[in-house]
Design a protein around this motif. Structure first.
Motif, PDB file in Angstrom:
ATOM      1  N   ALA A  95       0.813  -1.160   0.053  1.00  0.00           N
ATOM      2  CA  ALA A  95      -0.165   0.067  -0.013  1.00  0.00           C
ATOM      3  C   ALA A  95       1.004   1.172   0.043  1.00  0.00           C
ATOM      4  O   ALA A  95       1.791   1.237   0.760  1.00  0.00           O
ATOM      5  CB  ALA A  95      -0.781   0.202   1.117  1.00  0.00           C
ATOM      6  N   GLY A  96       0.458   2.193  -0.705  1.00  0.00           N
ATOM      7  CA  GLY A  96       1.358   3.374  -1.002  1.00  0.00           C
ATOM      8  C   GLY A  96       2.160   3.490  -2.151  1.00  0.00           C
ATOM      9  O   GLY A  96       2.590   4.646  -2.583  1.00  0.00           O
ATOM     10  N   GLU A  97       2.695   2.273  -2.639  1.00  0.00           N
ATOM     11  CA  GLU A  97       3.304   2.264  -3.657  1.00  0.00           C
ATOM     12  C   GLU A  97       2.687   2.891  -4.885  1.00  0.00           C
ATOM     13  O   GLU A  97       1.471   2.852  -5.368  1.00  0.00           O
ATOM     14  CB  GLU A  97       3.864   0.709  -3.936  1.00  0.00           C
ATOM     15  CG  GLU A  97       4.689   0.594  -4.922  1.00  0.00           C
ATOM     16  CD  GLU A  97       5.377  -0.878  -5.101  1.00  0.00           C
ATOM     17  OE1 GLU A  97       5.042  -1.690  -4.604  1.00  0.00           O
ATOM     18  OE2 GLU A  97       6.045  -1.340  -5.880  1.00  0.00           O
ATOM     19  N   GLU A  98       3.532   3.354  -5.850  1.00  0.00           N
ATOM     20  CA  GLU A  98       2.984   3.950  -7.162  1.00  0.00           C
ATOM     21  C   GLU A  98       4.243   3.536  -7.975  1.00  0.00           C
ATOM     22  O   GLU A  98       5.319   3.505  -8.061  1.00  0.00           O
ATOM     23  CB  GLU A  98       2.963   5.344  -7.160  1.00  0.00           C
ATOM     24  CG  GLU A  98       1.967   5.970  -6.309  1.00  0.00           C
ATOM     25  CD  GLU A  98       1.716   7.649  -6.166  1.00  0.00           C
ATOM     26  OE1 GLU A  98       0.862   7.912  -5.568  1.00  0.00           O
ATOM     27  OE2 GLU A  98       2.514   8.328  -6.868  1.00  0.00           O
ATOM     28  N   LYS A  99       3.751   3.392  -9.462  1.00  0.00           N
ATOM     29  CA  LYS A  99       4.590   3.082 -10.678  1.00  0.00           C
ATOM     30  C   LYS A  99       3.885   3.913 -11.716  1.00  0.00           C
ATOM     31  O   LYS A  99       3.038   3.945 -11.888  1.00  0.00           O
ATOM     32  CB  LYS A  99       4.776   1.521 -10.911  1.00  0.00           C
ATOM     33  CG  LYS A  99       5.559   1.036  -9.698  1.00  0.00           C
ATOM     34  CD  LYS A  99       6.104  -0.415 -10.205  1.00  0.00           C
ATOM     35  CE  LYS A  99       7.032  -0.863  -9.241  1.00  0.00           C
ATOM     36  NZ  LYS A  99       7.516  -2.511  -9.334  1.00  0.00           N
ATOM     37  N   GLU A 100       4.841   4.397 -12.550  1.00  0.00           N
ATOM     38  CA  GLU A 100       4.608   5.127 -13.867  1.00  0.00           C
ATOM     39  C   GLU A 100       5.194   4.580 -14.915  1.00  0.00           C
ATOM     40  O   GLU A 100       6.485   4.146 -14.947  1.00  0.00           O
ATOM     41  CB  GLU A 100       5.121   6.723 -13.592  1.00  0.00           C
ATOM     42  CG  GLU A 100       4.143   7.328 -12.854  1.00  0.00           C
ATOM     43  CD  GLU A 100       4.529   8.940 -12.736  1.00  0.00           C
ATOM     44  OE1 GLU A 100       4.969   9.435 -11.752  1.00  0.00           O
ATOM     45  OE2 GLU A 100       4.378   9.530 -13.761  1.00  0.00           O
ATOM     46  N   LYS A 101       4.547   4.805 -16.243  1.00  0.00           N
ATOM     47  CA  LYS A 101       5.009   4.456 -17.359  1.00  0.00           C
ATOM     48  C   LYS A 101       4.404   5.063 -18.451  1.00  0.00           C
ATOM     49  O   LYS A 101       3.072   5.110 -18.914  1.00  0.00           O
ATOM     50  CB  LYS A 101       4.951   3.010 -17.790  1.00  0.00           C
ATOM     51  CG  LYS A 101       5.546   2.681 -19.082  1.00  0.00           C
ATOM     52  CD  LYS A 101       5.239   0.795 -19.118  1.00  0.00           C
ATOM     53  CE  LYS A 101       5.657   0.331 -20.544  1.00  0.00           C
ATOM     54  NZ  LYS A 101       5.502  -0.977 -20.667  1.00  0.00           N
ATOM     55  N   GLU A 102       5.055   6.083 -18.979  1.00  0.00           N
ATOM     56  CA  GLU A 102       4.541   7.083 -19.953  1.00  0.00           C
ATOM     57  C   GLU A 102       3.214   7.683 -19.394  1.00  0.00           C
ATOM     58  O   GLU A 102       3.421   8.376 -18.566  1.00  0.00           O
ATOM     59  CB  GLU A 102       4.217   6.281 -21.143  1.00  0.00           C
ATOM     60  CG  GLU A 102       5.496   6.031 -22.045  1.00  0.00           C
ATOM     61  CD  GLU A 102       5.188   5.025 -23.100  1.00  0.00           C
ATOM     62  OE1 GLU A 102       6.481   4.675 -24.031  1.00  0.00           O
ATOM     63  OE2 GLU A 102       4.075   4.895 -23.795  1.00  0.00           O
ATOM     64  N   ARG A 103       2.096   7.325 -20.136  1.00  0.00           N
ATOM     65  CA  ARG A 103       0.856   8.131 -19.779  1.00  0.00           C
ATOM     66  C   ARG A 103       0.096   7.441 -18.597  1.00  0.00           C
ATOM     67  O   ARG A 103      -0.906   7.786 -18.088  1.00  0.00           O
ATOM     68  CB  ARG A 103       0.164   8.251 -20.892  1.00  0.00           C
ATOM     69  CG  ARG A 103       0.744   9.426 -21.790  1.00  0.00           C
ATOM     70  CD  ARG A 103      -0.353   9.364 -23.033  1.00  0.00           C
ATOM     71  NE  ARG A 103      -0.300   8.055 -23.926  1.00  0.00           N
ATOM     72  CZ  ARG A 103       0.702   7.782 -24.711  1.00  0.00           C
ATOM     73  NH1 ARG A 103       1.584   8.516 -25.119  1.00  0.00           N
ATOM     74  NH2 ARG A 103       0.540   6.492 -25.251  1.00  0.00           N
ATOM     75  N   LEU A 104       0.476   6.277 -17.902  1.00  0.00           N
ATOM     76  CA  LEU A 104      -0.050   5.496 -17.143  1.00  0.00           C
ATOM     77  C   LEU A 104       0.847   5.494 -15.935  1.00  0.00           C
ATOM     78  O   LEU A 104       2.037   5.568 -15.512  1.00  0.00           O
ATOM     79  CB  LEU A 104       0.088   4.043 -17.590  1.00  0.00           C
ATOM     80  CG  LEU A 104      -0.451   3.781 -18.963  1.00  0.00           C
ATOM     81  CD1 LEU A 104      -0.314   2.077 -19.323  1.00  0.00           C
ATOM     82  CD2 LEU A 104      -1.862   3.991 -18.968  1.00  0.00           C
ATOM     83  N   LYS A 105      -0.212   5.687 -14.814  1.00  0.00           N
ATOM     84  CA  LYS A 105       0.437   5.511 -13.302  1.00  0.00           C
ATOM     85  C   LYS A 105      -0.565   4.670 -12.642  1.00  0.00           C
ATOM     86  O   LYS A 105      -1.809   4.670 -12.565  1.00  0.00           O
ATOM     87  CB  LYS A 105       0.517   7.022 -12.628  1.00  0.00           C
ATOM     88  CG  LYS A 105       0.930   6.943 -11.360  1.00  0.00           C
ATOM     89  CD  LYS A 105       1.388   8.343 -10.565  1.00  0.00           C
ATOM     90  CE  LYS A 105       0.164   8.847 -10.023  1.00  0.00           C
ATOM     91  NZ  LYS A 105       0.464  10.305  -9.312  1.00  0.00           N
ATOM     92  N   ALA A 106       0.103   3.633 -11.740  1.00  0.00           N
ATOM     93  CA  ALA A 106      -0.553   2.657 -10.987  1.00  0.00           C
ATOM     94  C   ALA A 106      -0.426   2.948  -9.618  1.00  0.00           C
ATOM     95  O   ALA A 106       0.913   3.279  -9.358  1.00  0.00           O
ATOM     96  CB  ALA A 106      -0.138   1.190 -11.496  1.00  0.00           C
ATOM     97  N   THR A 107      -1.433   2.956  -8.770  1.00  0.00           N
ATOM     98  CA  THR A 107      -1.335   3.194  -7.463  1.00  0.00           C
ATOM     99  C   THR A 107      -1.950   2.115  -6.630  1.00  0.00           C
ATOM    100  O   THR A 107      -2.798   1.423  -7.059  1.00  0.00           O
ATOM    101  CB  THR A 107      -1.943   4.497  -6.665  1.00  0.00           C
ATOM    102  OG1 THR A 107      -3.338   4.596  -7.368  1.00  0.00           O
ATOM    103  CG2 THR A 107      -1.515   5.776  -7.609  1.00  0.00           C
ATOM    104  N   LEU A 108      -1.526   1.888  -5.415  1.00  0.00           N
ATOM    105  CA  LEU A 108      -2.269   0.686  -4.708  1.00  0.00           C
ATOM    106  C   LEU A 108      -2.516   1.192  -3.028  1.00  0.00           C
ATOM    107  O   LEU A 108      -1.699   1.800  -2.479  1.00  0.00           O
ATOM    108  CB  LEU A 108      -1.217  -0.241  -4.455  1.00  0.00           C
ATOM    109  CG  LEU A 108      -1.703  -1.632  -3.801  1.00  0.00           C
ATOM    110  CD1 LEU A 108      -2.831  -2.235  -4.423  1.00  0.00           C
ATOM    111  CD2 LEU A 108      -0.484  -2.616  -3.488  1.00  0.00           C
ATOM    112  N   THR A 109      -3.661   0.730  -2.690  1.00  0.00           N
ATOM    113  CA  THR A 109      -4.151   0.748  -1.193  1.00  0.00           C
ATOM    114  C   THR A 109      -4.341  -0.587  -0.670  1.00  0.00           C
ATOM    115  O   THR A 109      -4.160  -1.510  -1.519  1.00  0.00           O
ATOM    116  CB  THR A 109      -5.456   1.751  -1.246  1.00  0.00           C
ATOM    117  OG1 THR A 109      -6.490   1.016  -1.496  1.00  0.00           O
ATOM    118  CG2 THR A 109      -5.185   3.089  -2.032  1.00  0.00           C
TER     119      THR A 109
END
Lengths: 117, 111
Positions: B53-67
Protein backbone atom coordinates in the motif's frame (compact mmCIF):
# COMPACT_ATOMS: atom_id res chain seq x y z
CA UNK A 1 14.19 -14.02 -27.25
CA UNK A 2 11.17 -15.00 -29.34
CA UNK A 3 8.82 -14.92 -26.37
CA UNK A 4 6.27 -17.61 -25.58
CA UNK A 5 5.31 -19.52 -28.72
CA UNK A 6 1.93 -21.22 -29.15
CA UNK A 7 0.54 -23.36 -31.91
CA UNK A 8 -1.77 -23.53 -33.67
CA UNK A 9 -3.01 -19.95 -33.58
CA UNK A 10 -6.48 -20.99 -34.68
CA UNK A 11 -8.22 -24.35 -34.46
CA UNK A 12 -11.68 -25.28 -35.71
CA UNK A 13 -12.85 -28.78 -34.93
CA UNK A 14 -16.01 -30.79 -34.56
CA UNK A 15 -17.49 -31.93 -31.29
CA UNK A 16 -15.96 -35.20 -30.13
CA UNK A 17 -12.61 -34.67 -31.80
CA UNK A 18 -9.31 -34.55 -29.94
CA UNK A 19 -7.59 -31.16 -29.75
CA UNK A 20 -3.93 -30.64 -28.85
CA UNK A 21 -2.54 -27.20 -28.10
CA UNK A 22 1.20 -26.62 -27.91
CA UNK A 23 3.42 -24.18 -26.04
CA UNK A 24 7.11 -23.35 -25.97
CA UNK A 25 7.98 -21.16 -22.95
CA UNK A 26 10.68 -18.51 -22.82
CA UNK A 27 14.07 -20.17 -22.51
CA UNK A 28 15.20 -20.36 -18.90
CA UNK A 29 11.74 -19.88 -17.41
CA UNK A 30 10.87 -22.57 -14.90
CA UNK A 31 7.14 -21.88 -14.46
CA UNK A 32 4.56 -22.55 -17.15
CA UNK A 33 0.88 -21.66 -16.94
CA UNK A 34 -2.13 -22.63 -19.07
CA UNK A 35 -5.11 -20.25 -19.11
CA UNK A 36 -8.50 -20.16 -20.79
CA UNK A 37 -10.15 -16.82 -21.62
CA UNK A 38 -13.83 -16.25 -22.36
CA UNK A 39 -15.96 -13.11 -22.35
CA UNK A 40 -18.09 -14.35 -19.49
CA UNK A 41 -15.41 -15.71 -17.15
CA UNK A 42 -12.30 -13.79 -18.17
CA UNK A 43 -8.90 -15.40 -17.67
CA UNK A 44 -9.00 -18.67 -15.76
CA UNK A 45 -5.92 -20.59 -14.71
CA UNK A 46 -6.20 -24.24 -15.75
CA UNK A 47 -2.89 -25.67 -14.54
CA UNK A 48 0.67 -24.64 -13.88
CA UNK A 49 4.02 -26.42 -13.85
CA UNK A 50 7.28 -25.78 -12.01
CA UNK A 51 10.39 -27.44 -13.42
CA UNK A 52 8.14 -29.61 -15.62
CA UNK A 53 6.11 -30.90 -12.64
CA UNK A 54 2.38 -30.07 -12.37
CA UNK A 55 1.85 -28.05 -9.18
CA UNK A 56 -1.80 -26.99 -9.26
CA UNK A 57 -4.37 -28.46 -11.64
CA UNK A 58 -7.43 -27.40 -9.66
CA UNK A 59 -8.61 -25.24 -12.56
CA UNK A 60 -8.79 -28.09 -15.06
CA UNK A 61 -12.52 -28.27 -15.76
CA UNK A 62 -12.89 -32.04 -16.04
CA UNK A 63 -11.22 -35.26 -17.05
CA UNK A 64 -11.51 -34.38 -20.71
CA UNK A 65 -8.63 -31.94 -20.17
CA UNK A 66 -5.05 -33.04 -19.64
CA UNK A 67 -1.70 -31.26 -19.73
CA UNK A 68 1.86 -32.47 -19.95
CA UNK A 69 5.31 -30.94 -19.87
CA UNK A 70 7.81 -33.56 -21.04
CA UNK A 71 10.73 -31.12 -20.95
CA UNK A 72 11.60 -27.53 -20.10
CA UNK A 73 10.87 -26.24 -23.60
CA UNK A 74 7.55 -27.86 -24.46
CA UNK A 75 4.07 -28.35 -23.05
CA UNK A 76 0.76 -29.59 -24.41
CA UNK A 77 -2.85 -29.12 -23.40
CA UNK A 78 -5.16 -31.80 -24.72
CA UNK A 79 -8.95 -31.89 -24.85
CA UNK A 80 -10.51 -35.27 -25.58
CA UNK A 81 -13.34 -35.35 -26.53
CA UNK A 82 -13.92 -31.69 -27.29
CA UNK A 83 -17.29 -30.01 -26.75
CA UNK A 84 -18.74 -26.69 -28.02
CA UNK A 85 -18.46 -25.18 -24.52
CA UNK A 86 -14.67 -25.58 -24.75
CA UNK A 87 -14.60 -22.83 -27.39
CA UNK A 88 -12.35 -20.10 -26.00
CA UNK A 89 -8.90 -18.58 -26.35
CA UNK A 90 -6.22 -20.64 -24.62
CA UNK A 91 -3.08 -18.89 -23.45
CA UNK A 92 0.22 -20.20 -22.28
CA UNK A 93 2.44 -18.05 -20.05
CA UNK A 94 5.84 -18.52 -18.44
CA UNK A 95 7.80 -16.89 -15.63
CA UNK A 96 11.06 -17.22 -13.78
CA UNK A 97 10.64 -16.05 -10.18
CA UNK A 98 13.67 -17.91 -8.80
CA UNK A 99 12.46 -17.07 -5.31
CA UNK A 100 12.33 -13.33 -5.92
CA UNK A 101 8.95 -11.62 -5.71
CA UNK A 102 10.11 -9.03 -8.21
CA UNK A 103 10.41 -11.73 -10.86
CA UNK A 104 6.83 -13.03 -10.59
CA UNK A 105 5.80 -11.46 -13.89
CA UNK A 106 4.10 -13.89 -16.25
CA UNK A 107 4.78 -13.47 -19.97
CA UNK A 108 1.99 -14.58 -22.28
CA UNK A 109 1.95 -16.15 -25.69
CA UNK A 110 -0.36 -15.00 -28.49
CA UNK A 111 -2.99 -17.63 -27.67
CA UNK A 112 -4.83 -20.33 -29.57
CA UNK A 113 -8.37 -19.47 -30.61
CA UNK A 114 -10.38 -22.69 -30.42
CA UNK A 115 -13.81 -23.16 -31.96
CA UNK A 116 -15.61 -26.46 -31.42
CA UNK A 117 -18.62 -26.92 -33.70
CA UNK B 1 -12.02 -16.41 -1.25
CA UNK B 2 -9.62 -14.26 -3.26
CA UNK B 3 -11.48 -11.96 -5.64
CA UNK B 4 -10.80 -9.11 -8.07
CA UNK B 5 -13.41 -6.67 -9.39
CA UNK B 6 -12.65 -4.11 -12.07
CA UNK B 7 -14.69 -1.03 -12.94
CA UNK B 8 -15.95 0.31 -15.16
CA UNK B 9 -16.43 -2.57 -17.60
CA UNK B 10 -15.99 -0.17 -20.51
CA UNK B 11 -14.80 3.41 -20.83
CA UNK B 12 -14.79 5.72 -23.80
CA UNK B 13 -12.60 8.83 -23.65
CA UNK B 14 -11.70 11.65 -25.98
CA UNK B 15 -8.04 12.03 -26.76
CA UNK B 16 -6.47 14.08 -23.96
CA UNK B 17 -9.27 13.36 -21.47
CA UNK B 18 -7.67 11.91 -18.35
CA UNK B 19 -9.40 9.24 -16.26
CA UNK B 20 -8.86 6.34 -13.87
CA UNK B 21 -9.62 2.63 -13.89
CA UNK B 22 -10.36 0.82 -10.64
CA UNK B 23 -9.35 -2.62 -9.39
CA UNK B 24 -10.85 -3.70 -6.05
CA UNK B 25 -9.50 -6.84 -4.46
CA UNK B 26 -9.89 -9.17 -1.51
CA UNK B 27 -7.00 -11.51 -0.88
CA UNK B 28 -5.63 -13.45 2.05
CA UNK B 29 -2.39 -11.50 2.24
CA UNK B 30 -1.18 -9.66 -0.85
CA UNK B 31 2.03 -10.84 -2.49
CA UNK B 32 1.59 -8.63 -5.55
CA UNK B 33 -0.94 -6.80 -7.73
CA UNK B 34 -0.37 -6.86 -11.47
CA UNK B 35 -1.64 -4.66 -14.30
CA UNK B 36 -1.63 -5.96 -17.86
CA UNK B 37 -2.74 -4.52 -21.17
CA UNK B 38 -4.42 -6.72 -23.77
CA UNK B 39 -4.89 -5.74 -27.41
CA UNK B 40 -7.49 -7.55 -29.55
CA UNK B 41 -6.24 -10.93 -30.75
CA UNK B 42 -3.13 -10.83 -28.56
CA UNK B 43 -1.99 -12.11 -25.19
CA UNK B 44 -1.87 -9.88 -22.12
CA UNK B 45 1.20 -7.67 -21.93
CA UNK B 46 2.73 -6.83 -18.55
CA UNK B 47 2.61 -3.22 -17.35
CA UNK B 48 3.24 -2.97 -13.60
CA UNK B 49 3.59 -4.90 -10.36
CA UNK B 50 2.74 -3.26 -7.01
CA UNK B 51 3.64 -4.90 -3.72
CA UNK B 52 2.53 -2.70 -0.82
CA UNK B 53 0.00 0.00 0.00
CA UNK B 54 1.23 3.44 -0.94
CA UNK B 55 3.38 2.22 -3.79
CA UNK B 56 3.14 3.98 -7.16
CA UNK B 57 4.63 3.15 -10.57
CA UNK B 58 4.61 5.13 -13.80
CA UNK B 59 5.14 4.38 -17.46
CA UNK B 60 4.53 7.06 -20.07
CA UNK B 61 0.90 8.20 -19.65
CA UNK B 62 0.05 5.48 -17.12
CA UNK B 63 0.41 5.57 -13.35
CA UNK B 64 -0.64 2.73 -11.05
CA UNK B 65 -1.32 3.21 -7.34
CA UNK B 66 -2.16 0.76 -4.55
CA UNK B 67 -4.09 0.87 -1.28
CA UNK B 68 -5.02 -1.98 1.04
CA UNK B 69 -8.30 -2.56 -0.80
CA UNK B 70 -7.86 -1.30 -4.36
CA UNK B 71 -5.58 -0.16 -7.12
CA UNK B 72 -6.06 2.60 -9.65
CA UNK B 73 -4.64 2.90 -13.11
CA UNK B 74 -4.54 6.60 -13.96
CA UNK B 75 -4.34 7.52 -17.63
CA UNK B 76 -3.16 11.07 -18.28
CA UNK B 77 -3.91 12.73 -21.62
CA UNK B 78 -4.63 9.41 -23.37
CA UNK B 79 -4.00 8.82 -27.05
CA UNK B 80 -5.87 6.49 -29.42
CA UNK B 81 -3.02 3.97 -29.16
CA UNK B 82 -3.88 3.54 -25.47
CA UNK B 83 -7.11 1.84 -26.52
CA UNK B 84 -7.04 -1.71 -25.15
CA UNK B 85 -8.42 -3.88 -22.38
CA UNK B 86 -6.65 -3.35 -19.07
CA UNK B 87 -6.51 -6.36 -16.76
CA UNK B 88 -5.77 -6.47 -13.05
CA UNK B 89 -4.64 -9.58 -11.16
CA UNK B 90 -3.56 -10.39 -7.60
CA UNK B 91 -1.37 -13.04 -6.08
CA UNK B 92 -1.78 -14.04 -2.46
CA UNK B 93 1.02 -14.42 0.02
CA UNK B 94 1.03 -18.21 -0.01
CA UNK B 95 3.50 -20.28 -1.99
CA UNK B 96 1.03 -20.80 -4.81
CA UNK B 97 1.96 -18.90 -7.97
CA UNK B 98 -1.68 -18.49 -9.03
CA UNK B 99 -2.94 -15.12 -10.22
CA UNK B 100 -6.60 -14.20 -9.65
CA UNK B 101 -7.81 -12.04 -12.52
CA UNK B 102 -10.46 -9.37 -12.94
CA UNK B 103 -12.61 -9.26 -16.07
CA UNK B 104 -10.90 -6.12 -17.29
CA UNK B 105 -11.82 -2.61 -18.40
CA UNK B 106 -12.18 -2.05 -22.13
CA UNK B 107 -10.83 1.43 -22.92
CA UNK B 108 -11.53 3.24 -26.18
CA UNK B 109 -9.83 6.59 -26.86
CA UNK B 110 -11.33 8.59 -29.68
CA UNK B 111 -9.16 10.97 -31.72
Amino acid sequence: DAGVIQSPRHEVTEMGQEVTLRCKPISGHDYLFWYRQTMMRGLELLIYFNNNVPIDDSGMPEDRFSAKMPNASFSTLKIQPSEPRDSAVYFCASSSPRGRVSQETQYFGPGTRLLVL
Amino acid sequence: EDQVTQSPEALRLQEGESSSLNCSYTVSGLRGLFWYRQDPGKGPEFLFTLYSAGEEKEKERLKATLTKKESFLHITAPKPEDSATYLCAVQNAGNNRKLIWGLGTSLAVNP
